[in-house]
Design an enzyme around this catalytic site. Structure first.
Site, PDB file in Angstrom:
ATOM      1  N   LYS A 268       0.857  -1.047   0.145  1.00 39.22           N
ATOM      2  CA  LYS A 268      -0.302  -0.102  -0.182  1.00 39.22           C
ATOM      3  C   LYS A 268       1.289   1.747  -0.128  1.00 39.22           C
ATOM      4  O   LYS A 268       0.515   2.268  -0.734  1.00 39.22           O
ATOM      5  CB  LYS A 268      -1.413  -0.116   1.250  1.00 39.22           C
ATOM      6  CG  LYS A 268      -2.108  -0.749   1.284  1.00 39.22           C
ATOM      7  CD  LYS A 268      -2.953  -1.015   2.543  1.00 39.22           C
ATOM      8  CE  LYS A 268      -3.647  -2.733   2.106  1.00 39.22           C
ATOM      9  NZ  LYS A 268      -4.423  -2.979   3.764  1.00 39.22           N
TER      10      LYS A 268
ATOM     11  N   GLN B 162      -4.379  -1.192   9.311  1.00 37.72           N
ATOM     12  CA  GLN B 162      -4.747  -2.723   8.791  1.00 37.72           C
ATOM     13  C   GLN B 162      -5.368  -4.028   9.541  1.00 37.72           C
ATOM     14  O   GLN B 162      -4.779  -4.286  11.210  1.00 37.72           O
ATOM     15  CB  GLN B 162      -3.471  -3.151   8.775  1.00 37.72           C
ATOM     16  CG  GLN B 162      -3.682  -4.531   7.612  1.00 37.72           C
ATOM     17  CD  GLN B 162      -3.798  -4.378   6.869  1.00 37.72           C
ATOM     18  OE1 GLN B 162      -3.617  -3.164   5.656  1.00 37.72           O
ATOM     19  NE2 GLN B 162      -4.000  -5.584   5.639  1.00 37.72           N
TER      20      GLN B 162
ATOM     21  N   ASP C 114     -10.952   2.651   3.816  1.00 38.06           N
ATOM     22  CA  ASP C 114     -11.070   1.805   3.991  1.00 38.06           C
ATOM     23  C   ASP C 114     -12.901   0.855   3.168  1.00 38.06           C
ATOM     24  O   ASP C 114     -12.992  -0.534   2.548  1.00 38.06           O
ATOM     25  CB  ASP C 114     -10.599   0.660   4.764  1.00 38.06           C
ATOM     26  CG  ASP C 114      -9.398  -0.805   4.775  1.00 38.06           C
ATOM     27  OD1 ASP C 114      -9.222  -0.499   4.262  1.00 38.06           O
ATOM     28  OD2 ASP C 114      -8.628  -0.648   5.579  1.00 38.06           O
TER      29      ASP C 114
HETATM   30  N1  GUN Z   1      -7.112  -6.609   6.184  1.00 42.79           N
HETATM   31  C1  GUN Z   1      -7.197  -7.787   4.732  1.00 42.79           C
HETATM   32  N2  GUN Z   1      -7.713  -6.887   4.123  1.00 42.79           N
HETATM   33  C2  GUN Z   1      -7.729  -5.596   4.477  1.00 42.79           C
HETATM   34  C3  GUN Z   1      -7.907  -4.495   3.851  1.00 42.79           C
HETATM   35  O1  GUN Z   1      -8.342  -4.471   3.200  1.00 42.79           O
HETATM   36  N3  GUN Z   1      -7.464  -3.041   4.909  1.00 42.79           N
HETATM   37  C4  GUN Z   1      -7.696  -3.322   6.373  1.00 42.79           C
HETATM   38  N4  GUN Z   1      -7.169  -1.913   7.104  1.00 42.79           N
HETATM   39  N5  GUN Z   1      -6.810  -4.689   6.700  1.00 42.79           N
HETATM   40  C5  GUN Z   1      -7.658  -5.470   5.997  1.00 42.79           C
END
Ligand code: GUN
Length: 291
Positions: free
Chosen positions: A52, A96, A119
């Site tokens: 990311k 996350q 998100d």
């Molecule tokens: N864990 C797995 N996929 C995601 C996501 O798209 N965002 C976040 N914050 N955590 C995750």
């Protein structure tokens, strides 16, 4: 059979975002700023967050990584969320998941200002998305919709079967596919669905998002179906440099020859998830959802 190339499409979209950011900054605007909060050292989460941050650089965004150790408290994390909510330099941020067991993911998610929730996990964004109002939409389902659009895959009146009902993928996917303009008839299957094989055989579009490697087999797929594989399980592979490789929820080798379109793992849905987060961050930077 046509392979859906998420790597290629995500690169195109990243380029489009970078172009837009260049125009914004040339006109005197700020770079969008994404903050990622990572608690602990889970291997998968480390990789996702690193990807990311890298994508932010490619898009011309500012990015910041905030780390907490596994033993961080819920109060410390909530305090951090509060600070990020109040910081005018931060356009969007993510925490996350998964979080350590002693921290409530629900509490943390609900503490995030919906205007910075890139998100799309906050109930306000989920609710807005559900009624078709402007919202930050969860990245993986949004990425899948973008793939379907870019490949001109017909959806109106098609029967979509989604395997998995997670808040992050299955459930929002079911809502997006049934929305006006996409117009699928949607079936959501889960662990208590008794006749899943039969339902899958009736599907024009299958979205497999249950996290069981190779679960969708050729006998479950109608000839000409579109198969979208969201699975990314690490399976041991002594021939791979890292000792593991990613395996999807679809038995790709045997399913692919029956499909009209299929996403590979890796290189299908995965790269789209990250670029969707970048799209949401750009929208946050432009204050395009909450005006
Ligand atoms: N864990 C797995 N996929 C995601 C996501 O798209 N965002 C976040 N914050 N955590 C995750």
């Amino acid at each position: 059979m046509e392979l859906i190339d998420g790597k290629k499409v995500s690169k195109e979209i990243r380029q489009e975002i970078a172009d837009e950011v260049r125009q914004m900054t040339a006109a005197g605007g700020r770079q969008p700023h994404l903050v990622a909060v990572l608690v602990g050292h889970d291997g998968g989460s480390e990789t996702y967050v690193a990807n990311k941050i890298k994508a932010c650089e490619e898009c011309g965004f500012k990015s910041t990584l905030i780390r907490f150790e596994d033993n961080a408290t819920e109060a410390e994390l909530l305090q951090c969320v509060g600070r990020l909510n109040a910081d005018p330099d931060v356009d969007g941020f993510i925490v996350q998941l998964p979080l350590p067991k002693h921290i409530s993911e629900e509490k943390v998610t609900e503490a995030i200002d919906p205007r910075k929730d890139v998100d799309g996990f906050h109930p306000q964004n989920v609710g807005r998305m559900t009624i078709g109002a402007p919202a930050f939409v969860s990245a993986t389902p949004q990425g899948i919709v973008d793939l379907i659009r870019r490949y001109d895959i017909p959806t109106a009146g098609k029967h979509a079967v989604i395997i998995g009902r997670s808040n992050i993928v299955g459930r929002p996917m079911s809502i997006l596919l049934s929305q006006k303009g996409i117009d699928c008839t949607v079936t959501v299957c889960h662990s208590r669905t008794p006749n899943m094989q039969e339902l899958c055989r009736q599907a024009d579009i299958i979205v497999a998002a249950l996290g069981k490697p190779g679960f969708v087999t050729a006998d479950m797929v109608k000839p000409g179906a579109v198969v979208i594989d969201v699975g990314t399980t690490r399976v041991s592979d002594p021939t791979a440099q890292r000792g593991w490789r990613l395996k999807g929820d679809v038995d790709f080798e045997n399913v692919a020859p029956k499909c009209s379109f299929i996403t590979p793992v890796p290189g299908g849905v995965g790269p789209m998830t990250i670029v969707s987060l970048m799209k949401n961050t750009l929208l946050a930077g432009k204050k395009a959802i909450y005006k």
